[in-house]
Design a protein around this motif. Sequence first.
Motif, mmCIF file in Angstrom:
data_model
loop_
_atom_site.group_PDB
_atom_site.id
_atom_site.type_symbol
_atom_site.label_atom_id
_atom_site.label_comp_id
_atom_site.label_asym_id
_atom_site.label_seq_id
_atom_site.Cartn_x
_atom_site.Cartn_y
_atom_site.Cartn_z
ATOM 1 N N THR A 155 16.808 86.060 66.329
ATOM 2 C CA THR A 155 16.179 85.550 67.565
ATOM 3 C C THR A 155 15.069 84.551 67.271
ATOM 4 O OG1 THR A 155 14.596 87.381 67.612
ATOM 5 C CG2 THR A 155 16.702 87.707 68.755
ATOM 6 N N VAL A 156 14.554 84.540 66.028
ATOM 7 C CA VAL A 156 13.436 83.638 65.726
ATOM 8 C C VAL A 156 13.861 82.492 64.807
ATOM 9 C CG1 VAL A 156 11.731 85.470 66.011
ATOM 10 C CG2 VAL A 156 12.742 85.066 63.756
ATOM 11 N N LEU A 157 15.148 82.368 64.552
ATOM 12 C CA LEU A 157 15.617 81.325 63.638
ATOM 13 C C LEU A 157 15.610 79.968 64.320
ATOM 14 C CD1 LEU A 157 18.722 83.071 61.961
ATOM 15 C CD2 LEU A 157 16.353 82.960 61.132
ATOM 16 N N ASP A 158 15.193 78.933 63.581
ATOM 17 C CA ASP A 158 15.313 77.576 64.115
ATOM 18 C C ASP A 158 16.733 77.066 63.856
ATOM 19 O OD1 ASP A 158 15.456 76.855 61.450
ATOM 20 O OD2 ASP A 158 13.398 76.139 61.340
ATOM 21 N N LYS A 159 16.995 75.804 64.224
ATOM 22 C CA LYS A 159 18.348 75.259 64.119
ATOM 23 C C LYS A 159 18.859 75.256 62.678
ATOM 24 C CE LYS A 159 21.143 71.138 65.123
ATOM 25 N NZ LYS A 159 21.127 69.760 65.658
ATOM 26 N N ALA A 160 18.019 74.794 61.757
ATOM 27 C CA ALA A 160 18.438 74.718 60.350
ATOM 28 C C ALA A 160 18.716 76.105 59.792
ATOM 29 C CB ALA A 160 17.370 74.013 59.515
ATOM 30 N N GLU A 217 23.448 66.460 61.414
ATOM 31 C CA GLU A 217 24.354 65.336 61.199
ATOM 32 C C GLU A 217 23.734 64.243 60.342
ATOM 33 O OE1 GLU A 217 25.886 63.893 64.855
ATOM 34 O OE2 GLU A 217 26.591 65.856 65.551
ATOM 35 N N THR A 218 22.418 64.272 60.168
ATOM 36 C CA THR A 218 21.762 63.252 59.326
ATOM 37 C C THR A 218 21.713 63.675 57.856
ATOM 38 O OG1 THR A 218 19.562 64.193 59.695
ATOM 39 C CG2 THR A 218 20.345 62.559 61.285
ATOM 40 N N ASP A 219 22.069 64.910 57.594
ATOM 41 C CA ASP A 219 22.058 65.414 56.209
ATOM 42 C C ASP A 219 23.152 64.712 55.402
ATOM 43 O OD1 ASP A 219 22.127 66.855 53.851
ATOM 44 O OD2 ASP A 219 21.606 68.746 54.844
ATOM 45 N N LYS A 220 22.828 64.339 54.144
ATOM 46 C CA LYS A 220 23.816 63.665 53.289
ATOM 47 C C LYS A 220 25.022 64.550 52.986
ATOM 48 C CE LYS A 220 20.661 60.477 50.934
ATOM 49 N NZ LYS A 220 20.125 60.018 49.630
ATOM 50 N N ALA A 240 40.321 66.730 55.836
ATOM 51 C CA ALA A 240 39.350 67.266 54.881
ATOM 52 C C ALA A 240 39.126 66.287 53.739
ATOM 53 C CB ALA A 240 39.829 68.611 54.337
ATOM 54 N N ARG A 241 40.225 65.713 53.235
ATOM 55 C CA ARG A 241 40.112 64.774 52.119
ATOM 56 C C ARG A 241 39.268 63.563 52.513
ATOM 57 N NH1 ARG A 241 45.580 62.691 49.479
ATOM 58 N NH2 ARG A 241 45.781 64.958 49.219
ATOM 59 N N THR A 242 39.457 63.093 53.719
ATOM 60 C CA THR A 242 38.681 61.936 54.194
ATOM 61 C C THR A 242 37.181 62.246 54.188
ATOM 62 O OG1 THR A 242 40.525 61.225 55.604
ATOM 63 C CG2 THR A 242 38.333 60.354 56.115
ATOM 64 N N HIS A 243 36.831 63.446 54.664
ATOM 65 C CA HIS A 243 35.412 63.831 54.704
ATOM 66 C C HIS A 243 34.845 64.018 53.302
ATOM 67 C CE1 HIS A 243 35.121 64.126 59.014
ATOM 68 N NE2 HIS A 243 36.146 64.973 59.095
ATOM 69 N N TYR A 244 35.618 64.635 52.401
ATOM 70 C CA TYR A 244 35.131 64.844 51.028
ATOM 71 C C TYR A 244 34.886 63.502 50.329
ATOM 72 C CZ TYR A 244 36.385 69.806 51.375
ATOM 73 O OH TYR A 244 36.466 71.125 51.724
ATOM 74 N N ILE A 245 35.785 62.544 50.558
ATOM 75 C CA ILE A 245 35.620 61.226 49.940
ATOM 76 C C ILE A 245 34.352 60.545 50.474
ATOM 77 C CG2 ILE A 245 36.613 58.900 49.809
ATOM 78 C CD1 ILE A 245 39.371 60.217 49.696
ATOM 79 N N LYS A 246 34.110 60.677 51.781
ATOM 80 C CA LYS A 246 32.877 60.120 52.349
ATOM 81 C C LYS A 246 31.651 60.806 51.734
ATOM 82 C CE LYS A 246 34.710 58.731 56.875
ATOM 83 N NZ LYS A 246 34.617 58.986 58.342
ATOM 84 N N ALA A 247 31.769 62.107 51.514
ATOM 85 C CA ALA A 247 30.638 62.867 50.962
ATOM 86 C C ALA A 247 30.260 62.373 49.572
ATOM 87 C CB ALA A 247 30.983 64.360 50.914
ATOM 88 N N ILE A 248 31.252 62.167 48.686
ATOM 89 C CA ILE A 248 30.920 61.766 47.316
ATOM 90 C C ILE A 248 30.389 60.333 47.260
ATOM 91 C CG2 ILE A 248 32.613 63.357 46.335
ATOM 92 C CD1 ILE A 248 34.449 61.036 45.823
ATOM 93 N N LYS A 249 30.673 59.537 48.292
ATOM 94 C CA LYS A 249 30.120 58.191 48.348
ATOM 95 C C LYS A 249 28.642 58.206 48.745
ATOM 96 C CE LYS A 249 34.476 55.787 49.383
ATOM 97 N NZ LYS A 249 35.222 54.994 50.396
ATOM 98 N N GLN A 250 28.238 59.243 49.474
ATOM 99 C CA GLN A 250 26.862 59.319 49.964
ATOM 100 C C GLN A 250 25.950 60.146 49.063
ATOM 101 O OE1 GLN A 250 27.063 60.845 53.952
ATOM 102 N NE2 GLN A 250 28.430 59.241 54.695
#
Length: 556
Positions: free
Chosen positions: A133-138, A184-187, A207-217
Amino acid sequence: MERSLLYILFLLLPMTLSAGSKTQQLRQKLDNLLAQRNTLINNKNKDINRLKKNLTTSENTLKLLQTYEQLFEEYYVFQFDSAMTYLNKGIKLAQETQNTYYYNSNLISKAELLSIGGLYSEAIHEIEQVDTTVLDKAQRFEFYFSLFRIHTYWADFCNDKTYTPMHRLKAQDYLKKAMPFCDETDKSYEYYLGEYAVFVLNNPQSARTHYIKAIKQLPQNSRFYAMSCFALSGSYGNEGNADKQEEFLLLSSISDIENCTMENFALQNLAMYIFEHNKDELDLAQQYIQTALEDAHFYNNRLRIIEISSKLPVIVSSYQQTLNQRNKVQMIAIIVISLLFLFLLSAVFYIVKQTKRLSLQQQELQKNNNQLSELNTQQKELNMQLHDLNALLVDTNSKRERLAKLYIDLCAKYIARLKKQQTLVKRKIKANQTIELLSQLSSERLSEEDAATFLSRFDKAFLDFYPDFTEELNNLLLPEGKIQNKSSDKLTTEQRIMALIRLGVKESAEIADLLFYSPQTIYNYRSVLKGKAINKETFEEEVMKLCRVIGKPSSD
C-alpha cells in the motif's frame, strides 16, 4: 542461368567471410578478457572497498541505507553471501529507523536474491512481508517483476508437467501486473518489452525486435545488455540460425565478464554450443565450462554448480576420447618412424659393405661416403621428429594431471552432495515437510565411513599416477623428519596435503574441504612439515616439481 548463380555466390561470399571474421574477433576478445579475469575482479573489489569506507565515515542513517543498497548492487551478481549480508543490514537499519521505503526495497531485493540461490519458498515468504500500500510506481514494478522472476526460476527448476505450467501462469500474471508501472524512459525498457513479448504475448519476432533495440541503447558492460544478448541467442537458436546464436552467446559472455557477473548462464551455454557444433574444439568447450564452474563456486550458487556439474562430465569424456585418438595417431607415427629407422640401419649396413668392397676405387668410395652423409642427415631429421613427439607426450601427461585434479574435485563434491541429500530427505520426510525439501540445503560433514572411502580412493588414484611420490617427498626432508608409511598403498595426512599441493591445490581452505579438516589444522600440518624440510623457504615449490613423469610405462 549459370552466370546468375555465380553472381549470387560472389555477392554472398563477402557476407559469409565477414560473419566468420566477426565470430573469430568476438572469440578472441572473450579469450583476452578471460586472461585478464583476475585484474577485472581486483578492480571490482577496489570499487567495493571504496564504498565500504563510507560505512565507517558516515553516521547519517539515510547515507548508510544508500551505501548498503549500493553495496548490494555491486555484490548482486558477484557474490551471493556478501549481497545477502548487506541486504540484511539494510533491512535491520530500515526497521530500526522506521524507513518504510528502504525496508520494502530491501525485502524485494532479498526475495529475488533468494530465488537466484534456489530458495523459492523463502523468497515468497520474504516478499509477502512487503507493504504494497505504500509502494511508489518504481517499487511496484520491482515488486511484481521480482515475483515474475521468482516463479520463472521456480518453473525452470521444477521442469515437469505438473508444477512448471502452474509457475509459468503465475509468472505471466505478475509480468502483466508489472508492465503498467514500468518506466518508459528507462534504458532497459525495451528489454522488459521483450520479456513481455516472450512470456505473455508468445510473439518471438516482436521479442527479438525489442531485444535488438535494447542492446543498441544499453552499455555493453550492463547486465541488461548481457541478458538481452542471451535472449537473442536463444531466439536465433530456436529457429536454427547457429551463426547468430553463437554470436550473441559470445556477446553475452563478454558482457558478463566485463561486468564481473559470476552468476552467469551464457558461458556454460557457449561451452555446450561448441561441444554440440564444433567437435574439433572440445578443448575450448572444456575451458569455458570449467570457467563457468569456477564462477559458480565464486558466487556460491549451489544450483548452478549442480547444473554445470551435470554437463561437465560429458565434455570432459569427449575431450578425453579426443586425446586418446591423438595418442593413437602419435603411436602409429612412432611405429612408422621406427620402421623407417630400421630401414635406414639396413641401408647404412649395405653402404658400409659396399664401401669395403670398393675400397680400391677412390671415386666410388667418395660417392658412397656422400650417400652415407646424406643418410646421416636424414637420420638427424628423424631424431628431431622423435624429440617433437616426446614433447607431445609430455604435454599429454600434463593434461592428464589436470584431469586427475578435476576427478578428485568432482569426487569430493559428489560425496558431499549425496550425504547432504540423504540427511535432508530423512529429516524432512519424517517431519512431513516435502515442499521445503525441494529448496533447503544442508552443510553437514560426511560420515566417517564416506570420508575414509574417499581418502582411500584418493590415495590409490594418486599413487597410481605418482608411485615414487612418497620416496621423492622424503628426499626433501631432514633425516629425522622423514615420513614412515604404515601401508604402501595409503598416504599419511601430511603426504595427502603435499599430494594436493603437487596437483595445484595450494589454498589451505580448499585442502581442508577435500581432507575434512579445518583450515587451521591444515595450516598447522603445513607449518610442521615445512619445519622438517631441508630447504624451508622453497619447500612447497619443490613439492610441486616432484614426479615430473606420471606413473611407469605399462607392461602391456
